[in-house]
Design an enzyme around this catalytic site. Sequence first.
Site, PDB file in Angstrom:
ATOM      1  N   PHE A  24       0.638  -1.446   0.506  1.00 18.58           N
ATOM      2  CA  PHE A  24       0.299  -0.164  -0.061  1.00 18.58           C
ATOM      3  C   PHE A  24       0.961   1.241   0.584  1.00 18.58           C
ATOM      4  N   GLY A  42       4.476  11.877   5.563  1.00 20.99           N
ATOM      5  CA  GLY A  42       3.927  10.777   6.169  1.00 20.99           C
ATOM      6  C   GLY A  42       2.302  10.954   6.754  1.00 20.99           C
ATOM      7  N   LEU A  81      -7.318   3.048   6.672  1.00 19.63           N
ATOM      8  CA  LEU A  81      -6.156   2.671   7.051  1.00 19.63           C
ATOM      9  C   LEU A  81      -7.006   3.149   8.404  1.00 19.63           C
ATOM     10  N   ARG A  90      -5.525   0.743  11.824  1.00  9.78           N
ATOM     11  CA  ARG A  90      -5.472   0.558  13.040  1.00  9.78           C
ATOM     12  C   ARG A  90      -6.487   0.033  13.780  1.00  9.78           C
ATOM     13  N   GLY A 109      19.891  -7.078  33.241  1.00  6.33           N
ATOM     14  CA  GLY A 109      20.217  -6.641  31.376  1.00  6.33           C
ATOM     15  C   GLY A 109      20.228  -7.975  30.522  1.00  6.33           C
ATOM     16  N   GLU A 165       0.444   4.352  10.340  1.00  6.31           N
ATOM     17  CA  GLU A 165      -0.650   4.387  10.808  1.00  6.31           C
ATOM     18  C   GLU A 165      -1.347   5.650  11.110  1.00  6.31           C
ATOM     19  N   THR A 216       0.783   8.671  13.406  1.00  7.36           N
ATOM     20  CA  THR A 216       1.885   8.716  14.746  1.00  7.36           C
ATOM     21  C   THR A 216       0.463   9.075  16.171  1.00  7.36           C
TER      22      THR A 216
HETATM   23  P1  TGC Z   1      -9.445  15.013   6.418  1.00  7.75           P
HETATM   24  O1  TGC Z   1     -10.016  16.523   5.535  1.00  7.75           O
HETATM   25  O2  TGC Z   1      -9.928  14.677   7.723  1.00  7.75           O
HETATM   26  O3  TGC Z   1     -10.684  14.064   5.346  1.00  7.75           O
HETATM   27  C1  TGC Z   1     -10.272  13.851   3.833  1.00  7.75           C
HETATM   28  C2  TGC Z   1     -11.519  13.763   3.620  1.00  7.75           C
HETATM   29  O4  TGC Z   1     -11.238  11.988   4.725  1.00  7.75           O
HETATM   30  C3  TGC Z   1     -12.374  11.422   5.201  1.00  7.75           C
HETATM   31  N1  TGC Z   1     -11.562  11.218   6.597  1.00  7.75           N
HETATM   32  C4  TGC Z   1     -11.548   9.849   6.546  1.00  7.75           C
HETATM   33  N2  TGC Z   1     -12.560   8.375   6.427  1.00  7.75           N
HETATM   34  C5  TGC Z   1     -12.289   7.295   6.782  1.00  7.75           C
HETATM   35  N3  TGC Z   1     -11.409   7.138   7.461  1.00  7.75           N
HETATM   36  C6  TGC Z   1     -10.453   8.193   8.594  1.00  7.75           C
HETATM   37  N4  TGC Z   1     -10.238   7.895   9.048  1.00  7.75           N
HETATM   38  C7  TGC Z   1     -10.845   9.495   7.692  1.00  7.75           C
HETATM   39  N5  TGC Z   1     -10.676  10.426   8.138  1.00  7.75           N
HETATM   40  C8  TGC Z   1     -10.767  10.832   7.435  1.00  7.75           C
HETATM   41  C9  TGC Z   1     -13.104  13.158   5.628  1.00  7.75           C
HETATM   42  O5  TGC Z   1     -14.152  12.928   6.043  1.00  7.75           O
HETATM   43  C10 TGC Z   1     -12.869  14.109   4.613  1.00  7.75           C
HETATM   44  O6  TGC Z   1     -13.434  12.774   3.660  1.00  7.75           O
HETATM   45  P2  TGC Z   1     -14.446  14.615   2.124  1.00  7.75           P
HETATM   46  O7  TGC Z   1     -15.445  13.290   2.186  1.00  7.75           O
HETATM   47  O8  TGC Z   1     -14.998  15.308   3.724  1.00  7.75           O
HETATM   48  O9  TGC Z   1     -13.029  14.763   1.234  1.00  7.75           O
HETATM   49  O10 TGC Z   1      -7.772  15.739   5.916  1.00  7.75           O
HETATM   50  P3  TGC Z   1      -6.650  15.971   6.248  1.00  7.75           P
HETATM   51  O11 TGC Z   1      -5.765  16.157   5.302  1.00  7.75           O
HETATM   52  O12 TGC Z   1      -7.139  17.076   7.636  1.00  7.75           O
HETATM   53  O13 TGC Z   1      -6.188  14.214   7.522  1.00  7.75           O
HETATM   54  C11 TGC Z   1      -5.631  15.240   7.993  1.00  7.75           C
HETATM   55  C12 TGC Z   1      -5.397  13.366   8.525  1.00  7.75           C
HETATM   56  C13 TGC Z   1      -4.310  13.885  10.399  1.00  7.75           C
HETATM   57  C14 TGC Z   1      -6.589  13.037   9.661  1.00  7.75           C
HETATM   58  C15 TGC Z   1      -4.667  12.642   7.394  1.00  7.75           C
HETATM   59  O14 TGC Z   1      -3.760  12.622   7.011  1.00  7.75           O
HETATM   60  C16 TGC Z   1      -3.728  11.579   8.391  1.00  7.75           C
HETATM   61  O15 TGC Z   1      -4.584  10.409   8.903  1.00  7.75           O
HETATM   62  N6  TGC Z   1      -2.706  11.120   8.593  1.00  7.75           N
HETATM   63  C17 TGC Z   1      -2.049   9.820   8.871  1.00  7.75           C
HETATM   64  C18 TGC Z   1      -1.181   9.506   8.163  1.00  7.75           C
HETATM   65  C19 TGC Z   1      -1.551   7.752   8.216  1.00  7.75           C
HETATM   66  O16 TGC Z   1      -1.441   7.446   8.873  1.00  7.75           O
HETATM   67  N7  TGC Z   1      -0.547   7.231   7.148  1.00  7.75           N
HETATM   68  C20 TGC Z   1      -0.522   5.977   7.539  1.00  7.75           C
HETATM   69  C21 TGC Z   1       0.503   6.013   6.248  1.00  7.75           C
HETATM   70  S1  TGC Z   1       0.033   3.347   6.100  1.00  7.75           S
HETATM   71  C22 TGC Z   1       0.871   2.884   6.902  1.00  7.75           C
HETATM   72  O17 TGC Z   1       1.323   3.575   7.541  1.00  7.75           O
HETATM   73  C23 TGC Z   1       0.745   1.355   6.913  1.00  7.75           C
HETATM   74  S2  TGC Z   1       2.009   0.947   7.872  1.00  7.75           S
HETATM   75  C24 TGC Z   1       1.275  -0.872   7.849  1.00  7.75           C
HETATM   76  C25 TGC Z   1       1.567  -2.270   8.048  1.00  7.75           C
HETATM   77  O18 TGC Z   1       2.466  -2.427   8.164  1.00  7.75           O
HETATM   78  O19 TGC Z   1       0.551  -2.360   9.646  1.00  7.75           O
HETATM   79  P1  FAD Z   2       6.489  12.962   9.298  1.00 11.03           P
HETATM   80  O1  FAD Z   2       4.952  13.418   9.095  1.00 11.03           O
HETATM   81  O2  FAD Z   2       7.479  13.807   9.188  1.00 11.03           O
HETATM   82  O3  FAD Z   2       6.053  13.429  11.258  1.00 11.03           O
HETATM   83  C1  FAD Z   2       7.565  14.112  11.642  1.00 11.03           C
HETATM   84  C2  FAD Z   2       7.182  13.901  13.627  1.00 11.03           C
HETATM   85  O4  FAD Z   2       6.814  15.189  13.499  1.00 11.03           O
HETATM   86  C3  FAD Z   2       6.358  13.087  14.592  1.00 11.03           C
HETATM   87  O5  FAD Z   2       6.699  12.879  15.540  1.00 11.03           O
HETATM   88  C4  FAD Z   2       4.545  13.331  13.930  1.00 11.03           C
HETATM   89  O6  FAD Z   2       3.944  13.160  15.105  1.00 11.03           O
HETATM   90  C5  FAD Z   2       5.319  14.928  14.003  1.00 11.03           C
HETATM   91  N1  FAD Z   2       3.992  15.723  13.165  1.00 11.03           N
HETATM   92  C6  FAD Z   2       3.788  15.869  12.354  1.00 11.03           C
HETATM   93  N2  FAD Z   2       2.309  16.369  11.710  1.00 11.03           N
HETATM   94  C7  FAD Z   2       2.381  17.358  13.141  1.00 11.03           C
HETATM   95  C8  FAD Z   2       1.470  18.734  13.361  1.00 11.03           C
HETATM   96  N3  FAD Z   2       0.784  18.932  12.393  1.00 11.03           N
HETATM   97  N4  FAD Z   2       1.576  18.825  14.734  1.00 11.03           N
HETATM   98  C9  FAD Z   2       2.621  18.540  15.352  1.00 11.03           C
HETATM   99  N5  FAD Z   2       3.928  17.235  15.610  1.00 11.03           N
HETATM  100  C10 FAD Z   2       3.412  16.913  14.264  1.00 11.03           C
HETATM  101  N6  FAD Z   2       3.321   4.418   4.983  1.00 11.03           N
HETATM  102  C11 FAD Z   2       2.520   3.699   3.800  1.00 11.03           C
HETATM  103  O7  FAD Z   2       2.010   4.319   3.207  1.00 11.03           O
HETATM  104  N7  FAD Z   2       2.647   2.311   3.743  1.00 11.03           N
HETATM  105  C12 FAD Z   2       3.224   1.315   4.378  1.00 11.03           C
HETATM  106  O8  FAD Z   2       3.523   0.514   4.222  1.00 11.03           O
HETATM  107  C13 FAD Z   2       3.996   1.292   5.661  1.00 11.03           C
HETATM  108  N8  FAD Z   2       4.918   1.085   6.360  1.00 11.03           N
HETATM  109  C14 FAD Z   2       5.528   2.448   6.781  1.00 11.03           C
HETATM  110  C15 FAD Z   2       6.616   0.762   8.354  1.00 11.03           C
HETATM  111  C16 FAD Z   2       7.304   1.531   8.834  1.00 11.03           C
HETATM  112  C17 FAD Z   2       8.295   0.290   9.184  1.00 11.03           C
HETATM  113  C18 FAD Z   2       7.571   2.701   8.970  1.00 11.03           C
HETATM  114  C19 FAD Z   2       8.299   2.945   9.910  1.00 11.03           C
HETATM  115  C20 FAD Z   2       6.699   3.766   8.437  1.00 11.03           C
HETATM  116  C21 FAD Z   2       5.631   2.540   7.346  1.00 11.03           C
HETATM  117  N9  FAD Z   2       4.759   3.668   6.820  1.00 11.03           N
HETATM  118  C22 FAD Z   2       3.821   3.367   5.455  1.00 11.03           C
HETATM  119  C23 FAD Z   2       4.743   5.240   7.079  1.00 11.03           C
HETATM  120  C24 FAD Z   2       4.305   5.313   8.307  1.00 11.03           C
HETATM  121  O9  FAD Z   2       2.349   5.642   8.014  1.00 11.03           O
HETATM  122  C25 FAD Z   2       4.991   7.793   8.637  1.00 11.03           C
HETATM  123  O10 FAD Z   2       6.187   6.840   8.561  1.00 11.03           O
HETATM  124  C26 FAD Z   2       3.681   8.204   9.288  1.00 11.03           C
HETATM  125  O11 FAD Z   2       2.576   8.378   8.784  1.00 11.03           O
HETATM  126  C27 FAD Z   2       4.625   9.369   9.651  1.00 11.03           C
HETATM  127  O12 FAD Z   2       4.993  10.002   8.172  1.00 11.03           O
HETATM  128  P2  FAD Z   2       6.350  10.335   8.378  1.00 11.03           P
HETATM  129  O13 FAD Z   2       7.766   9.847   9.278  1.00 11.03           O
HETATM  130  O14 FAD Z   2       6.918  11.435   7.394  1.00 11.03           O
HETATM  131  O15 FAD Z   2       6.848  11.790  10.037  1.00 11.03           O
END
Ligand code: TGC
Ligand code: FAD
Length: 389
Positions: free
Chosen positions: A129, A137, A241, A245, A342, A365, A367
């Site tokens: 993904f 991120g 997500l 999550r 240790g 997923e 922070t």
């Molecule tokens: P925002 O205005 O909040 O939302 C945009 C549109 O999305 C809808 N929405 C959601 N829908 C479903 N589930 C959710 N959790 C949703 N959160 C928001 C929202 O209703 C809106 O819809 P519409 O119809 O009005 O357009 O957008 P924003 O830009 O303000 O978002 C901010 C924020 C912080 C919520 C979002 O960017 C975020 O969650 N950031 C964190 C990114 C993240 O979690 N990345 C993960 C990458 S994948 C990963 O880490 C995989 S690890 C996998 C593994 O190894 O297990």
């Molecule tokens: P940044 O977004 O640059 O954040 C850096 C720091 O700033 C963090 O402490 C954060 O909390 C803080 N910060 C950021 N914005 C704010 C704010 N507005 N206010 C206060 N603090 C803030 N992603 C995928 O798409 N697919 C995957 O499969 C996937 N797998 C992963 C596997 C691993 C092992 C790791 C480490 C990451 C993976 N990720 C994946 C990415 C992961 O989702 C991101 O690392 C995460 O979303 C944070 O993004 P970043 O690392 O760029 O940190």
Amino acid sequence: MFDFYQVSDLLSPEEREVQRAARRFLEAEALPHIAKWWEEAEFPTHLIRRFGEMGFLGPSLPTEYGGLGASAATYGVVSYELERIDSGLRSFCSVQSSLVMYPIWAYGSEEQKRFYLPKLARGELVGCFGLTEADGGSDPDSNMKTRARRDGDDYVLSGSKMWITNGNLAHIAIIWAKDEEGEVRGFIVPTDSKGFRANKIHHKASLRASVTSELVLEEVRVPKSALLPGVKGLKGPLSCLTQARFGIAWGALGALEAVYTEALEFAKSRSTFGAPIARRQLVQEKLVRMAADHTKGLLLAWRLAQLKDQGKLKPAQVSLAKRDNVRAALNGARAAREILGGSGITLEYHSIRHMLNLETVDTYEGTHDIHTLILGRELTGENALGESS
Ligand code: TGC
Ligand code: FAD
């Protein structure tokens, strides 16, 4: 199994049986080898088909697409058991189930569902993904540079993705890119497409039994049938997500059970100053904190599963459970490592491996702090995330 409030009594007999079977399988096939895999930075690819046979891949999806039509709690207990062994195993299944199978099921065409889902459920195909990019991120919308340009009947994708779980194992990648109108769209991209490259990330001190990669897309041409037709905008990837999550909120408690039981056994058998350290108040306080956090977290996860099955789940509720259960597990792993003294710094014990893994789980997923801000926005109506959100 540690279950202080008998939450397992709240599960159905089928859910309990899935959990018992998962535990038996993982204790036989993974637990004896996990420290070696982790040390050697190796993901056990030979288990992928077995995960499929066990029903670990997409269990909640309907049977017609290869799932089990199982409840949310079934997915929860599977995540719990996988992460009780190692976060890397749970990560593999989270990505396959929630981040690859879910978007194809929720947003794919009938043809895409019938072609991909059964193969993904059996582990014949592996997916990844790609949402995160190198520039930040937490804010995937503003930082998304990957573009999808329409060219006749094709799309041409260019850009790169960072930190992608399963990247070098995957046959297909779900790539999120902005189209010419600036809308986020999802594509199913075969990883053997011309111009697609996965570069493995080395030297990780966390989640070592998991493959993490950079993906590079240089003018990757896919037919328009690769587009996920059912969604536009950031809610596409964010809704995936939410699924993942939810599983992490359960999974982290599996890791917490592992470190708690290890620390408890150690404390009972280790004597200093003429008595087991389990008799010391300072040690008991740490164990009680772990047990209390596990108990509260499990009740939270179970209630979340009910809400999910009833279709009442709000993303902010998932944020709370992911945030709090993962941080509780991380704090518990740090305390367990401390109780082990240790010995706790070696891979002979599991606590430090879980502790280091959970640093990633606390970050990916969303922070810990991003979930705090999502919850702060939900509670107050005020947005502290920043200008562009
Ligand atoms: P925002 O205005 O909040 O939302 C945009 C549109 O999305 C809808 N929405 C959601 N829908 C479903 N589930 C959710 N959790 C949703 N959160 C928001 C929202 O209703 C809106 O819809 P519409 O119809 O009005 O357009 O957008 P924003 O830009 O303000 O978002 C901010 C924020 C912080 C919520 C979002 O960017 C975020 O969650 N950031 C964190 C990114 C993240 O979690 N990345 C993960 C990458 S994948 C990963 O880490 C995989 S690890 C996998 C593994 O190894 O297990
Ligand atoms: P940044 O977004 O640059 O954040 C850096 C720091 O700033 C963090 O402490 C954060 O909390 C803080 N910060 C950021 N914005 C704010 C704010 N507005 N206010 C206060 N603090 C803030 N992603 C995928 O798409 N697919 C995957 O499969 C996937 N797998 C992963 C596997 C691993 C092992 C790791 C480490 C990451 C993976 N990720 C994946 C990415 C992961 O989702 C991101 O690392 C995460 O979303 C944070 O993004 P970043 O690392 O760029 O940190």
